[in-house]
Each structure stands twice: as structure tokens, then as C-alpha cells.
Write a protein that holds these residues in place. Structure first.
Motif, PDB file in Angstrom:
ATOM      1  N   PRO A  37       0.880  -1.244  -0.151  1.00  0.00           N
ATOM      2  CA  PRO A  37       0.194   0.483  -0.097  1.00  0.00           C
ATOM      3  C   PRO A  37       0.921   0.877   0.154  1.00  0.00           C
ATOM      4  N   LEU A  38       1.881   1.042   1.228  1.00  0.00           N
ATOM      5  CA  LEU A  38       3.020   2.789   0.560  1.00  0.00           C
ATOM      6  C   LEU A  38       3.627   2.666  -0.340  1.00  0.00           C
ATOM      7  N   LEU A  39       3.744   1.522  -1.407  1.00  0.00           N
ATOM      8  CA  LEU A  39       4.459   2.096  -2.672  1.00  0.00           C
ATOM      9  C   LEU A  39       3.713   2.270  -3.662  1.00  0.00           C
ATOM     10  N   ASP A  40       2.195   1.711  -3.608  1.00  0.00           N
ATOM     11  CA  ASP A  40       1.265   1.969  -4.190  1.00  0.00           C
ATOM     12  C   ASP A  40       0.643   3.383  -3.978  1.00  0.00           C
ATOM     13  N   LYS A  41       1.104   4.056  -3.410  1.00  0.00           N
ATOM     14  CA  LYS A  41       0.844   5.930  -2.958  1.00  0.00           C
ATOM     15  C   LYS A  41       2.182   6.721  -3.377  1.00  0.00           C
ATOM     16  N   LEU A  42       3.027   5.880  -3.228  1.00  0.00           N
ATOM     17  CA  LEU A  42       4.363   7.084  -3.558  1.00  0.00           C
ATOM     18  C   LEU A  42       3.823   6.930  -4.936  1.00  0.00           C
ATOM     19  N   SER A  43       4.047   5.476  -5.864  1.00  0.00           N
ATOM     20  CA  SER A  43       2.872   5.672  -7.379  1.00  0.00           C
ATOM     21  C   SER A  43       2.985   6.593  -7.659  1.00  0.00           C
ATOM     22  N   GLU A  44       1.641   6.163  -7.606  1.00  0.00           N
ATOM     23  CA  GLU A  44       0.535   7.294  -7.726  1.00  0.00           C
ATOM     24  C   GLU A  44       0.725   8.300  -7.438  1.00  0.00           C
ATOM     25  N   ALA A  45       1.625   9.371  -5.791  1.00  0.00           N
ATOM     26  CA  ALA A  45       1.439  10.682  -5.628  1.00  0.00           C
ATOM     27  C   ALA A  45       2.352  11.148  -7.148  1.00  0.00           C
ATOM     28  N   TYR A  74       6.785  -1.678  -9.314  1.00  0.00           N
ATOM     29  CA  TYR A  74       7.287  -0.559  -9.580  1.00  0.00           C
ATOM     30  C   TYR A  74       8.286  -0.261 -10.528  1.00  0.00           C
ATOM     31  N   ARG A  75       7.969   1.305 -11.092  1.00  0.00           N
ATOM     32  CA  ARG A  75       8.881   1.883 -11.902  1.00  0.00           C
ATOM     33  C   ARG A  75       9.970   2.219 -11.562  1.00  0.00           C
ATOM     34  N   PHE A  76       9.909   2.739 -10.514  1.00  0.00           N
ATOM     35  CA  PHE A  76      11.299   3.245  -9.776  1.00  0.00           C
ATOM     36  C   PHE A  76      12.309   2.186  -8.929  1.00  0.00           C
ATOM     37  N   PRO A  77      13.185   2.408  -8.938  1.00  0.00           N
ATOM     38  CA  PRO A  77      13.917   1.101  -8.278  1.00  0.00           C
ATOM     39  C   PRO A  77      13.634   1.223  -6.526  1.00  0.00           C
ATOM     40  N   ILE A  78      13.617   0.350  -6.121  1.00  0.00           N
ATOM     41  CA  ILE A  78      12.614   0.324  -5.201  1.00  0.00           C
ATOM     42  C   ILE A  78      14.935  -1.399  -4.055  1.00  0.00           C
ATOM     43  N   HIS A  79      15.101  -0.450  -3.066  1.00  0.00           N
ATOM     44  CA  HIS A  79      16.531  -0.843  -2.249  1.00  0.00           C
ATOM     45  C   HIS A  79      16.135  -1.649  -0.921  1.00  0.00           C
ATOM     46  N   LEU A  80      16.701  -2.299  -0.213  1.00  0.00           N
ATOM     47  CA  LEU A  80      17.102  -2.617   1.064  1.00  0.00           C
ATOM     48  C   LEU A  80      17.661  -3.140   1.294  1.00  0.00           C
ATOM     49  N   ILE A  81      17.756  -2.630   2.655  1.00  0.00           N
ATOM     50  CA  ILE A  81      19.785  -2.940   3.957  1.00  0.00           C
ATOM     51  C   ILE A  81      18.407  -3.328   4.759  1.00  0.00           C
ATOM     52  N   ALA A  82      18.843  -4.930   4.673  1.00  0.00           N
ATOM     53  CA  ALA A  82      18.139  -6.101   5.745  1.00  0.00           C
ATOM     54  C   ALA A  82      18.979  -6.006   6.982  1.00  0.00           C
ATOM     55  N   ARG A  83      18.809  -5.319   8.082  1.00  0.00           N
ATOM     56  CA  ARG A  83      20.174  -5.588   9.434  1.00  0.00           C
ATOM     57  C   ARG A  83      19.605  -6.533  10.378  1.00  0.00           C
ATOM     58  N   PRO A  84      20.994  -7.214  10.930  1.00  0.00           N
ATOM     59  CA  PRO A  84      20.426  -8.197  10.999  1.00  0.00           C
ATOM     60  C   PRO A  84      20.271  -7.834  12.903  1.00  0.00           C
ATOM     61  N   PRO A  85      20.500  -8.330  13.935  1.00  0.00           N
ATOM     62  CA  PRO A  85      20.098  -7.481  14.620  1.00  0.00           C
ATOM     63  C   PRO A  85      20.561  -7.155  15.646  1.00  0.00           C
ATOM     64  N   GLU A  86      22.469  -7.364  15.536  1.00  0.00           N
ATOM     65  CA  GLU A  86      22.987  -7.102  15.638  1.00  0.00           C
ATOM     66  C   GLU A  86      23.398  -5.659  15.625  1.00  0.00           C
ATOM     67  N   LYS A  87      22.808  -5.260  14.589  1.00  0.00           N
ATOM     68  CA  LYS A  87      22.769  -4.284  13.518  1.00  0.00           C
ATOM     69  C   LYS A  87      22.049  -2.767  14.085  1.00  0.00           C
ATOM     70  N   GLN A  88      20.099  -3.361  14.738  1.00  0.00           N
ATOM     71  CA  GLN A  88      20.212  -2.721  14.347  1.00  0.00           C
ATOM     72  C   GLN A  88      19.739  -2.007  15.588  1.00  0.00           C
ATOM     73  N   ASN A  89      20.010  -0.654  15.739  1.00  0.00           N
ATOM     74  CA  ASN A  89      20.163   0.619  16.775  1.00  0.00           C
ATOM     75  C   ASN A  89      18.911   1.772  16.480  1.00  0.00           C
ATOM     76  N   GLY A  90      17.395   0.633  16.514  1.00  0.00           N
ATOM     77  CA  GLY A  90      16.795   2.596  16.455  1.00  0.00           C
ATOM     78  C   GLY A  90      16.129   2.708  15.047  1.00  0.00           C
ATOM     79  N   LEU A  91      15.198   3.869  15.655  1.00  0.00           N
ATOM     80  CA  LEU A  91      14.118   4.212  14.235  1.00  0.00           C
ATOM     81  C   LEU A  91      15.942   5.230  14.269  1.00  0.00           C
TER      82      LEU A  91
END
Length: 98
Positions: A37-45, A74-91
Motif C-alpha cells: 500500500p505504501l509503494l502504491d501511494k508513492l507511485s501514484e503521488a 514498480y517503475r522506480f528502483p526499490i532497495h533494501l538494507i536488511a539489518r541483522p539483530p546485532e546491527k539494529q539500533n532503533g529508528l
């Protein structure tokens, strides 16, 4: 795209080789049902804007897999950084990592 080590690799790029005008950084934690739903809204807006979306994921659910499965939709690039638990440090740390 990345694996659980946090290493990032690009799967998509702009077709004409141009750099995106903006990068939208989206920190996520257990948000699998909200990704499309987020990507749909971004694509539309922002349909006329050269952009890319970078997810920084700290999830324990299947959010990362959902993101990866939607990369070609989607027509735009989507990237991902999946952080392992030991690298997670909050928002704020997720935003800085992005």
C-alpha cells in the motif's frame, strides 16, 4: 537489495541511467502488510518524479521478502538494507544507515 548481513546490492536502476532526484528512506519493523500500500501511494503521488525507495528493515516477520518480491512491480528502483539483530539500533539509526 541486501541479505541479512546488511550488505546492499542494487537490483534495479533507472532505465536511462539517470540518477533519481530523491531517495525516500523508509525504516521498517514488522510492516509486511503495509509495504505494497505504501509503494502504491508513492507511485501514484510521485508518478512524474525520478525517485527511488530505500527500505531499512529490522523485522522479524517477512517484511524483507515482501519488499524483494515487489521490486519489479514498480517503475522506480526499490532497495533494501536488511539489518541483522546485532546491527539494529532503533529508528534514528535506521534513517542514518539509509
Amino acid at each position: 537489495m541486501s541479505d541479512r548481513s546488511g550488505a546492499t546490492t542494487d537490483q534495479q536502476s533507472e532505465p536511462d541511467g539517470a540518477q533519481p532526484l530523491i531517495t525516500i528512506i523508509v525504516p521498517t519493523r514488522n510492516e509486511a502488510e503495509n509495504i505494497e500500500p505504501l509503494l502504491d501511494k508513492l507511485s501514484e503521488a510521485l508518478q512524474d518524479l525520478k525517485m527511488e525507495v530505500l527500505f531499512v528493515d529490522d523485522s522479524r516477520d517477512d517484511t524483507a521478502q515482501v519488499i524483494l518480491s515487489l521490486q519489479k512491480k514498480y517503475r522506480f528502483p526499490i532497495h533494501l538494507i536488511a539489518r541483522p539483530p546485532e546491527k539494529q539500533n532503533g529508528l534514528s539509526g535506521a534513517v542514518v544507515d539509509g
